[in-house]
Each structure stands twice: as C-alpha cells, then as structure tokens.
Design a protein around this motif. Structure first.
Motif, mmCIF file in Angstrom:
data_model
loop_
_atom_site.group_PDB
_atom_site.id
_atom_site.type_symbol
_atom_site.label_atom_id
_atom_site.label_comp_id
_atom_site.label_asym_id
_atom_site.label_seq_id
_atom_site.Cartn_x
_atom_site.Cartn_y
_atom_site.Cartn_z
ATOM 1 N N VAL A 1 -5.023 6.396 17.838
ATOM 2 C CA VAL A 1 -4.961 7.695 17.180
ATOM 3 C C VAL A 1 -5.276 7.513 15.704
ATOM 4 C CG1 VAL A 1 -3.350 9.445 16.307
ATOM 5 C CG2 VAL A 1 -3.392 8.901 18.739
ATOM 6 N N LEU A 2 -6.168 8.355 15.171
ATOM 7 C CA LEU A 2 -6.441 8.411 13.743
ATOM 8 C C LEU A 2 -6.304 9.849 13.293
ATOM 9 C CD1 LEU A 2 -8.623 6.109 14.957
ATOM 10 C CD2 LEU A 2 -9.199 5.979 12.550
ATOM 11 N N LEU A 3 -5.614 10.067 12.183
ATOM 12 C CA LEU A 3 -5.475 11.389 11.571
ATOM 13 C C LEU A 3 -5.892 11.263 10.112
ATOM 14 C CD1 LEU A 3 -4.575 14.358 11.672
ATOM 15 C CD2 LEU A 3 -2.249 13.587 11.150
ATOM 16 N N ALA A 4 -7.004 11.909 9.759
ATOM 17 C CA ALA A 4 -7.541 11.825 8.401
ATOM 18 C C ALA A 4 -7.229 13.107 7.645
ATOM 19 C CB ALA A 4 -9.046 11.589 8.441
ATOM 20 N N VAL A 5 -6.689 12.961 6.427
ATOM 21 C CA VAL A 5 -6.304 14.109 5.588
ATOM 22 C C VAL A 5 -7.039 13.951 4.251
ATOM 23 C CG1 VAL A 5 -4.403 15.410 4.580
ATOM 24 C CG2 VAL A 5 -4.029 14.069 6.668
ATOM 25 N N ARG A 6 -8.009 14.823 3.982
ATOM 26 C CA ARG A 6 -8.776 14.746 2.747
ATOM 27 C C ARG A 6 -8.322 15.847 1.795
ATOM 28 N NH1 ARG A 6 -13.182 17.057 0.218
ATOM 29 N NH2 ARG A 6 -14.378 15.614 -1.110
#
Length: 486
Positions: free
Chosen positions: A479-484
């Motif tokens: 699982v990857l969760l990217a927050v920009r």
C-alpha cells in the motif's frame, strides 16, 4: 527396396524429444511426419515379405512406448511449472502444437459452471485474428460444438481439409482463407472423462483447444492418443489454476470493497494511492477521511495473516479507526490507543501495525503516531528524508500501548509518502537496503512527475519493485498513500 511411405499426416514438432532408440532412416526428402513413432518407422522401412524377429519387434514397440512416455513426462513437467492461468493456457497450446504438428492454435476458456473467467488465448494468432475467428457462427466451429456440449469423439474433432468441405459455413470459409489455415484439430479441456457416447460432462468442462494447420493434414492415431492424454492431464492442472485465479479475484474484490472507493478532495492537498494484494488476500489498508476544522485524517496499516479472515479483520480495524479519528483525531496517540484496546479485546490472537496522522492542509502540518510501522518519507525538491518517529510496538503486542506523537511541516510542492512494510518485504533485501532503495527511488523521481502524487506513487512502486515484482503474486500486500501539499 523400401515400402511406400504412408499417407502424410501432421508430424511431431522438433521441440518434442525424439525417441532414445535407433530407427531406420527415412527416405531422402521425407518429412518426420511420415514416421511419428518407432513402430511405424520400422514397419514402413521393412522389406516386403522379410521375416521380422518377434523379439526385435517387441523391443521396438517398447522403445516407442518409452519415447511416448518420456515426451508426455517432459511436457507435463513444463506445464506444472506454470503458476498462473495465462501461463498455463499458453503452455497447453505450445505442447499441443508440438504433439499434433500444428503451428497455430487457440484455447477458449469457458467454464461450464458459468463462474468465469472467460477468455480466448492464441498461439501464432494476433488479437485481430482471434477477432476474425469469433465472427464465425459458433455452431460452425469445432470448438464451438465442444463448448455447446454436443457429442464429441474420444479422440477429438479433426477437420483435415476445411476448404474441400461442401457444407462449410461461408463465413468460416472466408476467415480460413484470410488467416491461411486449411485444417484443424480440436480437443475438449475437461476434468471429467468422456462417456461411451463421447459427450463431455458439463460440470467439469473448462473449455476447448483447437490447433490450425496451414495445409490439409490431420494428426495420426498415435498423435491423437498422446494429445488426448496430455489434454486430460492439462485440464486437471488448469482447473487448479482456475480456482487460484477465482480466489485471487474474490480476495481482491473483497479488499477493494473494504478500502476507500475514492479519495476525498480537500483544499490544499492532492491524494493518490496504490494497492497490490496477493492471491490469498492480505490485511494491508489505507484511509483518508475529512475531519472537522478542514483537517484530514491519514492512515495506513497492516493486519497479521492472510486470507478472508485477515481481510475481514482489516475491514473492522479500518472502520473502527475512522470512528476514533472523527471523535479525537487531533490526538493521534489517543486514536491508536483506542484501536489497540479494541484489537486486544475483540481479536486477542491478532496483531497489527498502524500509522495515523492528523493533517492540517492550510498549515501544511501533520501530527502523527505510529505503532510498529515504518516511518513516512518526505519528498521535495531540496530534500528526500524519512520522518523521524519514535520506536513503538505493534498493536496487540503489549498490555497497554502508548508512544509519543511527532509533528512536522512540509513545504509547498512536497509530498509525504505513507506505505506499508510489504513494499520493503517484496524487495527480498535486508531492511537497511530496502529502506535505501526506497529513498533512492523517491530521490530519482523526474521533475515533471513531482507535481502529480499518482505519478510519484507509481514511480516509487515500479522503481523499488522492478521487473514485474509490483504485480507478481506475493504473500506481501503493498500500500502506498501519497499526499502532496499545494
């Protein structure tokens, strides 16, 4: 003087091992197809009326049987090494083509129980070629009659000269001429034996395989025997691969239903996620939910175990965390403490890792707490570094879990990457090397992709897990969760 050669039939391809014993050489220019086995070769080259020693004939027949068994053994060995349904279907096509002397073919997978999957796989046929064949009325095709459950001979359906048949369907004639095949041989793929009438049991039918010849031809009796035996064994292996494929699909569907159907749109941040699950289904999860005061709750975690029980536990844990986050999300330690108490009381035999962050997009600030989880990665133009978090135990491991929270602030344009341990474990490298590979992958993100969190997550996933490891079967979920931050 040698006896005349028998009528030409399709021969065994050179990829199939030749008999270990010695046979009389064929006449100059003769095709291997004229001598598909040792016995036929000996009889074809024997002088007319010449006496044949019974011992020599018996020895030659035994040598032919050993050769056949060796061929089947090697082909089935290659088949059992396939571990996915698509690979298994391709191997069946290749082996069958070698046994019956064809160059092209296709397998139509259409399980009789109606549970799917339904697919058509070709050998030497492009997708457009398969499309042309599918325009032929089903009843006019040999494999169509098999799939419709019509009576089929024990040795399959041979059509030695399609274009010479007066009753050939006009569309079939047109397609055969376009694709350049003039003969075919079809076999059912079924886990049930054919009965006395040749009809295949519907419950065990998986599909049908058909091989195409460029010239008028048909497999000989021994070739049909070998191909039939191979097809019966192949059907058993394909049935196992089919069940694995169905289980994988069910687990993936269940996991996706328990994960966010879409990520929220919150001013000040952009979100993207990537999720890969193994064939048995695992307990990795992520979440992003709007909170009061324009805040955002971010979470990733992993439940021990695999299979339906782990997926169900993951769903319960994620739902509970959402409730705790709404009530006291500004205090990540309290959220994880409540989650740990719930896990210890309701599922004492299970543990989990989790990371929860309280994000304030307007301030580009995140307060987070972790329970045995890997630290987030901060990715920017001028820095790529792991966020220092306190060492803590996973949930459910101690009588009372507690760990201090940490707070950090991102710069405009920076991305915070949350991930599960499966990303590191799938590399197969020691922990320090896996972390180094992750950091190097993040630092190497092209400048043009840094503005898109989905591109960031995809680049990291494919770089850390190259050569198809990101999509290959594995016991480890990712699982990857990217927050920009804008």
């Amino acid at each position: 003087m040698n006896a005349p050669h028998p009528a030409k039939v399709a021969g065994i391809d050179s990829t199939v091992p030749s008999p270990a014993h010695t046979v009389a050489p064929a006449a100059p220019g003769a095709s291997p197809a004229t001598a598909p086995n040792a016995t036929d070769a000996a009889e074809a080259t024997a002088a007319p009326g010449a006496p044949c020693a019974p011992g020599a004939l018996l020895q030659d027949r035994l040598a032919g049987w050993v050769s056949d068994l060796t061929t089947l053994h090697e082909l089935t060995e290659r088949l059992v090494r396939t571990d996915s349904l698509s690979e298994g279907l391709q191997e069946v096509l290749r082996a069958g083509a070698a046994l019956v002397g064809a160059r092209r073919g296709l397998v139509v997978l259409e399980p009789a129980d109606g549970l799917g999957p339904h697919t058509t796989v070709g050998l030497g046929l492009a997708r457009a070629d398969l499309g042309h064949i599918e325009t032929v009325p089903r009843s006019a095709l040999s494999y169509g009659r098999i799939l419709d459950g019509l009576p089929v001979g024990a040795d399959g359906i041979a059509e030695p000269d399609l274009l010479a048949e007066k009753n050939l369907d006009p569309r079939h004639r047109e397609v055969a001429a376009r694709l350049g095949y003039t003969a075919s041989y079809a076999l059912p793929l079924s886990t049930e034996d054919t009965g006395t009438t040749g009809a295949t049991g519907a419950a065990g039918r998986l599909g049908a395989a058909v091989w195409l010849y460029d010239e008028p031809a048909e497999p000989g009796e021994r070739q049909r025997h070998l191909a039939g035996r191979y097809a019966r064994y192949a059907a058993q292996h394909l049935a196992r691969l089919l069940e694995v494929e169905r289980t994988r699909a069910r687990m993936a569907t269940m996991a996706e239903e328990l994960l966010p159907s879409r990520l929220p749109r919150v001013p000040g941040v952009q979100l993207a996620a990537r999720h890969r699950t193994g064939p048995r289904g695992g307990g990795d999860w992520y979440d992003a939910l709007p909170l009061p005061d324009a805040a955002l709750g971010l979470a990733v975690g992993s439940v021990t175990g695999s299979g339906p029980s782990a997926v169900a536990a993951m769903g319960r844990l994620r739902a509970s965390l959402r409730a705790y986050a709404v009530m006291e999300g500004e205090d990540p330690v309290a959220v994880l403490s409540d989650l740990e108490l719930l896990l210890r009381l309701t599922e004492p035999a299970r543990s989990a890792t989790a990371l929860f962050g309280y994000c304030e997009p307007a301030l580009r600030r995140i307060t987070l707490a972790g329970a045995g989880h890997s630290p987030p990665l901060l990715i920017g133009e001028r820095r790529t570094e792991f966020v220092e978090t306190s060492v803590s135990a996973p949930l459910g491991m101690l009588a009372c879990w507690e760990a201090p929270s940490v707070e950090f602030q991102a710069e405009p344009g920076e991305t915070v990457l949350l991930y599960t341990d499966g990303l590191l474990h799938r590399t197969g490298a020691p922990a320090d090397r896996a972390f180094a590979r992750l950091k190097s992958a993040a630092a190497g993100i092209p400048r043009a992709e840094r503005h898109d969190p989905a591109a960031v997550a995809e680049h990291v996933l494919r770089t850390v897990l190259p050569d198809g490891k990101a999509d290959a079967d594995s016991e480890e979920d990712v699982v990857l969760l990217a927050v920009r931050f804008e």
